[in-house]
Write an enzyme that holds these catalytic residues in place. Structure first.
Site, mmCIF file in Angstrom:
data_model
loop_
_atom_site.group_PDB
_atom_site.id
_atom_site.type_symbol
_atom_site.label_atom_id
_atom_site.label_comp_id
_atom_site.label_asym_id
_atom_site.label_seq_id
_atom_site.Cartn_x
_atom_site.Cartn_y
_atom_site.Cartn_z
ATOM 1 N N HIS A 108 0.834 -1.207 0.000
ATOM 2 C CA HIS A 108 0.000 0.000 0.000
ATOM 3 C C HIS A 108 0.866 1.252 0.000
ATOM 4 C CE1 HIS A 108 1.008 -0.656 4.220
ATOM 5 N NE2 HIS A 108 0.742 0.622 4.447
ATOM 6 N N HIS A 266 4.610 0.072 0.011
ATOM 7 C CA HIS A 266 5.399 -0.682 0.984
ATOM 8 C C HIS A 266 4.590 -1.812 1.593
ATOM 9 C CE1 HIS A 266 3.475 2.554 3.296
ATOM 10 N NE2 HIS A 266 3.492 1.738 4.331
HETATM 11 C C1 SIN Z 1 3.249 0.721 7.722
HETATM 12 O O1 SIN Z 1 3.310 1.909 7.959
HETATM 13 O O2 SIN Z 1 2.598 0.272 6.793
HETATM 14 C C2 SIN Z 1 3.990 -0.241 8.617
HETATM 15 C C3 SIN Z 1 5.400 -0.438 8.210
HETATM 16 C C4 SIN Z 1 6.120 -1.309 9.192
HETATM 17 O O3 SIN Z 1 5.661 -1.459 10.332
HETATM 18 O O4 SIN Z 1 7.172 -1.825 8.824
#
Ligand code: SIN
Length: 290
Positions: A108, A266
């Protein structure tokens, strides 16, 4: 940190990843206000590498907030209760006994369902599990560049439909969850609304075009049938997340990571059941995607 050429910055030391997507910045103390030249270089390195990591930055919550405000105004974080006394900081916390899927475990771009999605997300590592817990990033600008001119022409006029419904909606993943979760998620019918953004957006600083879609928040393409949307989005999701476009960030306590939601997606990898993981997160306001 891999060996890499100093990139010609005068006040900060920037080491890019091998691909140039992702990099490490040293020679700054984020606990203090950055001098103007250092701040400009940090912003330039972030624009160039999209995901930048600052190792060994022990920061209080006040210092994290102050650094965030040097990058830009706070973004609006819906659907998750903030930290007490810190309305702009989220704690991403998963206890050793939690069995619920780890937060962020789907590709996302943060809050892309907002009219003005956040430009940046800043994540500060507090407690890092001994195994697992990496964050993966995909380079949506390079993924766009790699498409054929014919596909670029197909995508150019399209608008993608974004919604938080699959995650935070009244019938979403969190609404149906039965396992214990430490983070306080706020399920809401507001999450069931949707809006559209250009499927290909242009970065306001670099001018590069990037695919702006993700499997978590992009639920369709304006004017397309469900099947047509699924086919084209399915192709794009698979294209973006190919290994050649992905950078893996490995955490250490006190690392601060800043990424650009306008040209990346990510994925928070799990694999640390039985261990505590704690992060502090802020967002920086963005603009209407064009
Ligand atoms: C996120 O903000 O999507 C979480 C990323 C993470 O905890 O590594």
């Amino acid at each position: 940190m891999p060996d890499g050429a100093h990139e010609g910055f005068r006040t900060v030391k920037v080491r890019p990843s091998e691909s140039g997507f992702g990099g490490w910045i040293e020679g700054v103390d984020l606990a203090r206000p950055l001098p103007p030249e250092a701040l400009a270089e940090v912003k330039a390195a972030w624009a160039k590498h999209s995901v930048v990591s600052f190792p060994r930055q022990a920061l209080s919550l006040d210092e994290l907030e102050a650094f965030t405000l040097q990058i830009g105004a706070f973004g609006v974080d819906p659907f998750i209760a903030p930290m007490p006394g810190h309305p702009n900081v989220l704690e991403l916390r998963r206890e050793p006994d939690e069995k619920a899927t780890n937060f962020g475990a789907g590709w996302h771009s943060d809050w892309s369902f907002q009219k003005e999605p956040p430009a940046a997300t800043i994540l500060h590592g507090q407690v890092i599990p001994p195994i697992g817990g990496d964050t993966l990033f995909a380079d949506c600008a390079s993924a766009y560049d790699a498409l054929s001119d014919a596909m670029k022409a197909v995508l150019a006029p399209l608008r993608a439909v974004h919604s938080a419904t699959r995650a935070y909606g009244t019938k979403g993943v969190f609404a149906r969850e039965t396992e214990k979760r430490t983070m306080e998620i706020i399920v809401s019918d507001e999450a069931d609304t949707s809006l559209t953004h250009p499927l290909v957006r242009t970065h306001p600083v670099t001018g590069r075009k990037a695919l702006f879609v993700s499997p978590v928040y992009t639920v369709g393409i304006e004017g397309f049938t469900v099947k047509e949307s699924q086919a084209l989005l399915g192709f794009l999701f698979a294209h973006i997340t190919q290994d050649e476009f992905v950078f893996r960030h490995k955490w250490a306590a006190d690392t601060l990571l800043m990424w650009d939601n306008r040209c990346t997606v990510h994925f928070a990898e799990g694999g640390y059941d039985g261990h505590l993981r704690v992060m502090h997160r802020t967002t920086v306001a963005g603009e209407v995607p064009v």
